[in-house]
Design a protein around this motif. Structure first.
Motif, PDB file in Angstrom:
ATOM      1  N   LYS A  12      43.196  46.922  46.461  1.00 10.92           N
ATOM      2  CA  LYS A  12      41.945  47.513  46.376  1.00 10.92           C
ATOM      3  C   LYS A  12      41.854  48.577  44.896  1.00 10.92           C
ATOM      4  N   THR A  13      42.986  49.299  44.873  1.00 11.18           N
ATOM      5  CA  THR A  13      43.070  50.036  43.566  1.00 11.18           C
ATOM      6  C   THR A  13      43.049  49.121  42.227  1.00 11.18           C
ATOM      7  N   ILE A  14      43.836  48.206  42.359  1.00 16.34           N
ATOM      8  CA  ILE A  14      43.746  47.188  41.109  1.00 16.34           C
ATOM      9  C   ILE A  14      42.598  46.645  40.940  1.00 16.34           C
ATOM     10  N   THR A  15      41.875  46.095  42.031  1.00 15.87           N
ATOM     11  CA  THR A  15      40.351  45.886  41.925  1.00 15.87           C
ATOM     12  C   THR A  15      39.472  46.756  41.273  1.00 15.87           C
ATOM     13  N   LEU A  16      39.505  48.000  41.673  1.00 15.38           N
ATOM     14  CA  LEU A  16      38.771  49.017  41.268  1.00 15.38           C
ATOM     15  C   LEU A  16      39.119  49.247  39.688  1.00 15.38           C
ATOM     16  N   ILE A  17      40.364  49.463  39.354  1.00 16.01           N
ATOM     17  CA  ILE A  17      40.882  49.409  38.107  1.00 16.01           C
ATOM     18  C   ILE A  17      40.019  48.633  37.004  1.00 16.01           C
ATOM     19  N   PHE A  18      40.389  47.355  37.503  1.00 15.45           N
ATOM     20  CA  PHE A  18      39.934  46.041  36.713  1.00 15.45           C
ATOM     21  C   PHE A  18      38.120  46.305  36.691  1.00 15.45           C
ATOM     22  N   GLY A  19      37.597  46.643  37.719  1.00 16.41           N
ATOM     23  CA  GLY A  19      36.159  46.679  37.781  1.00 16.41           C
ATOM     24  C   GLY A  19      35.639  47.617  36.491  1.00 16.41           C
ATOM     25  N   ALA A  20      36.232  48.841  36.630  1.00 17.79           N
ATOM     26  CA  ALA A  20      35.985  49.890  35.552  1.00 17.79           C
ATOM     27  C   ALA A  20      36.379  49.653  34.222  1.00 17.79           C
ATOM     28  N   THR A  36      43.445  40.661  54.308  1.00 15.25           N
ATOM     29  CA  THR A  36      43.693  39.125  54.314  1.00 15.25           C
ATOM     30  C   THR A  36      43.889  38.659  52.923  1.00 15.25           C
ATOM     31  N   SER A  37      44.646  37.430  52.973  1.00 14.04           N
ATOM     32  CA  SER A  37      44.880  36.834  51.584  1.00 14.04           C
ATOM     33  C   SER A  37      43.515  36.287  51.044  1.00 14.04           C
ATOM     34  N   SER A  38      42.818  35.911  51.742  1.00 12.59           N
ATOM     35  CA  SER A  38      41.152  35.507  51.482  1.00 12.59           C
ATOM     36  C   SER A  38      40.574  36.484  50.698  1.00 12.59           C
ATOM     37  N   GLU A  39      40.605  37.857  51.004  1.00  8.41           N
ATOM     38  CA  GLU A  39      40.202  38.824  50.616  1.00  8.41           C
ATOM     39  C   GLU A  39      40.721  39.301  49.244  1.00  8.41           C
ATOM     40  N   LYS A  40      42.124  39.359  49.292  1.00  8.84           N
ATOM     41  CA  LYS A  40      42.748  39.388  47.992  1.00  8.84           C
ATOM     42  C   LYS A  40      42.597  38.481  46.917  1.00  8.84           C
ATOM     43  N   TRP A  41      42.486  36.967  47.269  1.00  5.64           N
ATOM     44  CA  TRP A  41      41.948  36.060  46.360  1.00  5.64           C
ATOM     45  C   TRP A  41      40.479  36.208  45.902  1.00  5.64           C
ATOM     46  N   THR A  42      39.736  36.675  46.463  1.00  2.00           N
ATOM     47  CA  THR A  42      38.448  36.912  46.178  1.00  2.00           C
ATOM     48  C   THR A  42      38.496  38.000  44.933  1.00  2.00           C
ATOM     49  N   ILE A  71      33.105  45.060  45.714  1.00  2.00           N
ATOM     50  CA  ILE A  71      34.045  44.504  46.741  1.00  2.00           C
ATOM     51  C   ILE A  71      35.423  45.523  46.714  1.00  2.00           C
ATOM     52  N   GLY A  72      35.550  46.047  45.812  1.00  2.00           N
ATOM     53  CA  GLY A  72      36.589  47.305  45.848  1.00  2.00           C
ATOM     54  C   GLY A  72      36.356  48.115  46.832  1.00  2.00           C
ATOM     55  N   TYR A  73      35.007  48.391  47.307  1.00  2.00           N
ATOM     56  CA  TYR A  73      34.578  49.382  48.138  1.00  2.00           C
ATOM     57  C   TYR A  73      34.294  48.503  49.761  1.00  2.00           C
ATOM     58  N   ILE A  74      33.878  47.480  49.412  1.00  2.00           N
ATOM     59  CA  ILE A  74      33.739  46.921  50.808  1.00  2.00           C
ATOM     60  C   ILE A  74      34.781  46.199  51.437  1.00  2.00           C
ATOM     61  N   LEU A  75      35.521  45.524  50.752  1.00  2.00           N
ATOM     62  CA  LEU A  75      36.739  44.822  51.289  1.00  2.00           C
ATOM     63  C   LEU A  75      37.890  45.803  51.822  1.00  2.00           C
ATOM     64  N   LYS A  76      38.781  45.375  52.686  1.00  2.00           N
ATOM     65  CA  LYS A  76      39.759  45.999  52.909  1.00  2.00           C
ATOM     66  C   LYS A  76      41.213  45.627  52.601  1.00  2.00           C
ATOM     67  N   TYR A  86      33.164  35.502  53.235  1.00  2.00           N
ATOM     68  CA  TYR A  86      33.534  36.642  53.884  1.00  2.00           C
ATOM     69  C   TYR A  86      32.438  37.301  54.924  1.00  2.00           C
ATOM     70  N   PHE A  87      31.294  37.238  54.226  1.00  2.00           N
ATOM     71  CA  PHE A  87      29.922  37.818  54.756  1.00  2.00           C
ATOM     72  C   PHE A  87      29.552  37.133  55.785  1.00  2.00           C
ATOM     73  N   ALA A  88      29.605  35.607  55.690  1.00  2.00           N
ATOM     74  CA  ALA A  88      29.126  34.869  56.818  1.00  2.00           C
ATOM     75  C   ALA A  88      30.255  35.081  58.123  1.00  2.00           C
ATOM     76  N   LYS A  89      31.597  35.193  57.823  1.00  2.00           N
ATOM     77  CA  LYS A  89      32.499  35.277  58.853  1.00  2.00           C
ATOM     78  C   LYS A  89      32.403  36.823  59.593  1.00  2.00           C
ATOM     79  N   ASN A  90      32.225  38.015  58.646  1.00  2.00           N
ATOM     80  CA  ASN A  90      32.168  39.067  59.174  1.00  2.00           C
ATOM     81  C   ASN A  90      30.788  39.642  59.661  1.00  2.00           C
ATOM     82  N   ARG A  91      29.800  38.922  59.280  1.00  2.00           N
ATOM     83  CA  ARG A  91      28.366  39.303  59.735  1.00  2.00           C
ATOM     84  C   ARG A  91      28.167  40.638  59.432  1.00  2.00           C
ATOM     85  N   ILE A  92      28.106  40.871  58.346  1.00  2.00           N
ATOM     86  CA  ILE A  92      27.944  42.546  57.776  1.00  2.00           C
ATOM     87  C   ILE A  92      26.472  42.647  57.636  1.00  2.00           C
TER      88      ILE A  92
END
Length: 128
Positions: free
Chosen positions: A2-10, A64-70, A56-61, A122-128
């Motif tokens: 999560k932190t890596i994703t947010l850092i790269f995003g910023a 799972t590996s698929s969330e990390k690969w996203t 996604i840094g704020y949405i995803l937890k 992810y959205f289809a599976k989790n029906r957010i």
């Protein structure tokens, strides 16, 4: 992750603003219109990726590996896509033949597309 994703995003967001300003001012004088447009495409897609990663840094937890690969696919895809475009745009100015980077750009684009697709799943599976 999560932190890596947010850092790269910023970082991607900040860098796209810097490179966009650099392109609009310094490169405008030294690049052809076509090369400058390519450079700006790299900047634009990098900013899209920055927003994607921040969201996604704020949405995803990242449980799972698929969330990390996203995230991984978007980070790597943006690096391959945008940075290959930057170098290809600047190759004449740098006095280097960087045409070998040409096939890297679509590979980066593919990674970015796959990342978007994984987010759709992810959205289809989790029906957010």
């Amino acid at each position: 992750m999560k932190t890596i994703t947010l850092i790269f995003g910023a970082a991607y967001g900040m860098l796209s603003v810097i490179l966009g300003a650099f392109g609009a001012h310094a490169l405008k004088k030294i690049l052809s219109v076509e090369r400058l447009e390519s450079f700006e495409t790299g900047v634009r897609y990098q900013m899209y990726a920055a927003f994607f990663l921040l969201i996604i840094g704020y949405i995803l937890k990242f449980e799972t590996s698929s969330e990390k690969w996203t995230s991984i696919l978007m980070i790597a895809g943006t690096m391959l896509f945008s940075f290959s475009i930057y170098f290809l745009s600047l190759q004449d100015y740098l006095g280097m033949n960087l045409k070998f980077l040409g096939p890297i750009t679509p590979l980066g684009g593919l990674f970015m597309i796959l990342s978007w697709g994984m987010l759709i799943l992810y959205f289809a599976k989790n029906r957010i």
